[in-house]
Write a protein that holds these residues in place. Structure first.
Motif, short mmCIF file in Angstrom:
data_model
loop_
_atom_site.label_atom_id
_atom_site.label_comp_id
_atom_site.label_asym_id
_atom_site.label_seq_id
_atom_site.Cartn_x
_atom_site.Cartn_y
_atom_site.Cartn_z
N LEU A 18 0.85 -1.19 0.00
CA LEU A 18 0.00 0.00 0.00
C LEU A 18 0.88 1.24 0.00
CD1 LEU A 18 -2.92 -0.45 2.61
CD2 LEU A 18 -3.07 -0.48 0.13
N SER A 19 0.49 2.22 -0.78
CA SER A 19 1.21 3.50 -0.83
C SER A 19 0.20 4.63 -0.73
CB SER A 19 1.97 3.64 -2.15
OG SER A 19 2.97 2.66 -2.25
N ALA A 20 0.66 5.76 -0.25
CA ALA A 20 -0.20 6.95 -0.13
C ALA A 20 -0.48 7.50 -1.53
CB ALA A 20 0.47 8.00 0.74
N ASP A 21 -1.72 7.32 -2.01
CA ASP A 21 -2.08 7.82 -3.34
C ASP A 21 -3.45 8.51 -3.34
OD1 ASP A 21 -3.80 5.66 -3.14
OD2 ASP A 21 -2.83 4.49 -4.72
N PRO A 32 -0.62 -0.72 10.30
CA PRO A 32 -1.65 -1.63 9.79
C PRO A 32 -2.13 -2.58 10.88
CG PRO A 32 0.50 -2.41 9.15
CD PRO A 32 0.72 -1.08 9.82
N ASP A 33 -3.42 -2.88 10.83
CA ASP A 33 -4.01 -3.92 11.67
C ASP A 33 -4.78 -4.82 10.72
OD1 ASP A 33 -4.74 -5.15 14.22
OD2 ASP A 33 -6.76 -4.52 13.70
N VAL A 34 -4.35 -6.08 10.60
CA VAL A 34 -4.90 -7.00 9.61
C VAL A 34 -5.52 -8.20 10.30
CG1 VAL A 34 -4.39 -8.44 7.60
CG2 VAL A 34 -3.15 -6.29 7.94
N ILE A 35 -6.71 -8.57 9.85
CA ILE A 35 -7.35 -9.81 10.32
C ILE A 35 -7.72 -10.66 9.10
CG2 ILE A 35 -8.25 -8.74 12.43
CD1 ILE A 35 -11.04 -8.71 11.07
N TRP A 36 -7.85 -11.95 9.31
CA TRP A 36 -8.34 -12.86 8.28
C TRP A 36 -9.79 -13.17 8.61
CZ3 TRP A 36 -7.99 -14.69 3.64
CH2 TRP A 36 -8.61 -15.90 3.30
N ASP A 37 -10.69 -12.90 7.67
CA ASP A 37 -12.10 -13.21 7.84
C ASP A 37 -12.35 -14.56 7.17
OD1 ASP A 37 -14.94 -13.44 7.33
OD2 ASP A 37 -15.11 -11.30 7.79
N GLU A 38 -12.46 -15.58 7.99
CA GLU A 38 -12.63 -16.95 7.49
C GLU A 38 -13.91 -17.10 6.68
OE1 GLU A 38 -11.78 -20.73 6.56
OE2 GLU A 38 -10.41 -19.44 7.66
N LYS A 39 -14.99 -16.48 7.13
CA LYS A 39 -16.28 -16.59 6.44
C LYS A 39 -16.21 -15.98 5.04
CE LYS A 39 -21.14 -15.36 6.99
NZ LYS A 39 -22.10 -14.60 7.79
N TYR A 47 -5.76 0.88 8.45
CA TYR A 47 -4.44 1.49 8.44
C TYR A 47 -4.57 2.99 8.66
CZ TYR A 47 -5.60 2.98 3.68
OH TYR A 47 -6.20 3.56 2.59
N SER A 48 -3.47 3.59 9.07
CA SER A 48 -3.45 5.03 9.33
C SER A 48 -2.80 5.75 8.17
CB SER A 48 -2.67 5.32 10.61
OG SER A 48 -3.28 4.66 11.70
N HIS A 68 -2.06 -8.15 -2.69
CA HIS A 68 -2.73 -7.20 -3.56
C HIS A 68 -3.97 -6.65 -2.84
CE1 HIS A 68 -0.50 -10.04 -6.12
NE2 HIS A 68 -0.15 -8.93 -6.74
N TRP A 69 -3.95 -5.36 -2.54
CA TRP A 69 -4.98 -4.74 -1.72
C TRP A 69 -5.84 -3.79 -2.51
CZ3 TRP A 69 -5.81 -6.06 3.32
CH2 TRP A 69 -4.84 -6.88 3.90
N ILE A 70 -7.12 -3.72 -2.13
CA ILE A 70 -8.06 -2.78 -2.72
C ILE A 70 -8.54 -1.86 -1.61
CG2 ILE A 70 -10.30 -2.51 -3.86
CD1 ILE A 70 -9.86 -5.40 -4.98
N LYS A 71 -8.30 -0.56 -1.78
CA LYS A 71 -8.72 0.42 -0.77
C LYS A 71 -10.21 0.68 -0.90
CE LYS A 71 -4.29 2.80 -0.64
NZ LYS A 71 -3.58 4.04 -0.95
N TYR A 72 -10.85 0.87 0.22
CA TYR A 72 -12.27 1.20 0.28
C TYR A 72 -12.48 2.59 -0.34
CZ TYR A 72 -16.80 2.22 2.46
OH TYR A 72 -18.12 2.55 2.71
N THR A 73 -13.48 2.71 -1.19
CA THR A 73 -13.69 3.98 -1.91
C THR A 73 -14.18 5.10 -0.99
OG1 THR A 73 -15.92 3.27 -2.56
CG2 THR A 73 -14.14 2.88 -4.13
#
Length: 188
Positions: A18-21, A32-39, A47-48, A68-73
């Protein structure tokens, strides 16, 4: 970076994931705080983003592979509340814990760039409609080693209590402390 044993890590790429864009992210992404959503079979990251010294707000992104990450719009998903003096400057460095019916967030609120405290918020989906705990901040600076600021919370449910580890600062010296909440019911 990935590891099979939790001790030896190998970098996956020479590039950041992730980069500041986006305008709100200014010039820095961190915490970053990352969790895995099993469902949902999905990595979820809060992230800040913002200033280099201390970020301004909290964003959200998802990934199927952790690379590969997709930022929330609708980022940022959590920003300072100018009507709350204790967090009027900025919010940052959260930890999000999925619960049965919602997501619980512990975060840093800044009164000004040097004075930080720890608060709680919750959201049904972990993205929108964040509701702040009415008795925030939950951790305030103390009278000795953590008298200047408290920040960077990391919370663990432990049998019938919560353990909240945090950084405390007095002038220019930082140390790690713990606060304990007996019982699993946080009243929130």
């Amino acid at each position: 970076a990935v590891s099979r044993d939790g001790k030896s890590f190998a970098r996956v790429s020479t590039q950041p994931v992730l980069s500041a864009d986006q305008a709100w992210e200014k010039n820095a992404l961190m915490c970053p705080d990352v969790i895995w959503d099993e469902k949902e079979k999905l990595f979820k990251m809060w992230y800040s983003g913002g200033e280099q010294y201390e970020p301004d707000a909290i964003g959200y992104a998802t990934s199927k592979d952790g690379i590969h990450w997709i930022k929330y719009t609708g980022n940022p998903v959590f920003s300072a509340n100018r009507n709350n003096p204790w967090e009027q400057e900025k919010v940052t460095a959260c930890q999000v814990i999925p619960r049965k019916d919602d997501y619980l967030m512990f975060y840093i609120g800044f009164k000004n760039v040097d004075f930080a405290q720890i608060g709680m918020a919750r959201s049904k989906d972990g993205i929108t409609g964040w509701e702040r705990y009415p008795d925030n901040p939950v951790i305030r600076p103390g009278k000795s080693w953590d008298s200047s600021a408290v920040y960077k919370p990391y919370v663990i449910p432990d049998q019938n209590r919560w353990l909240l580890y945090y950084n405390g600062r007095r002038k220019d010296k930082e140390q790690i402390g713990i606060a304990i909440h007996e019982g699993l019911n946080l009243g929130f």
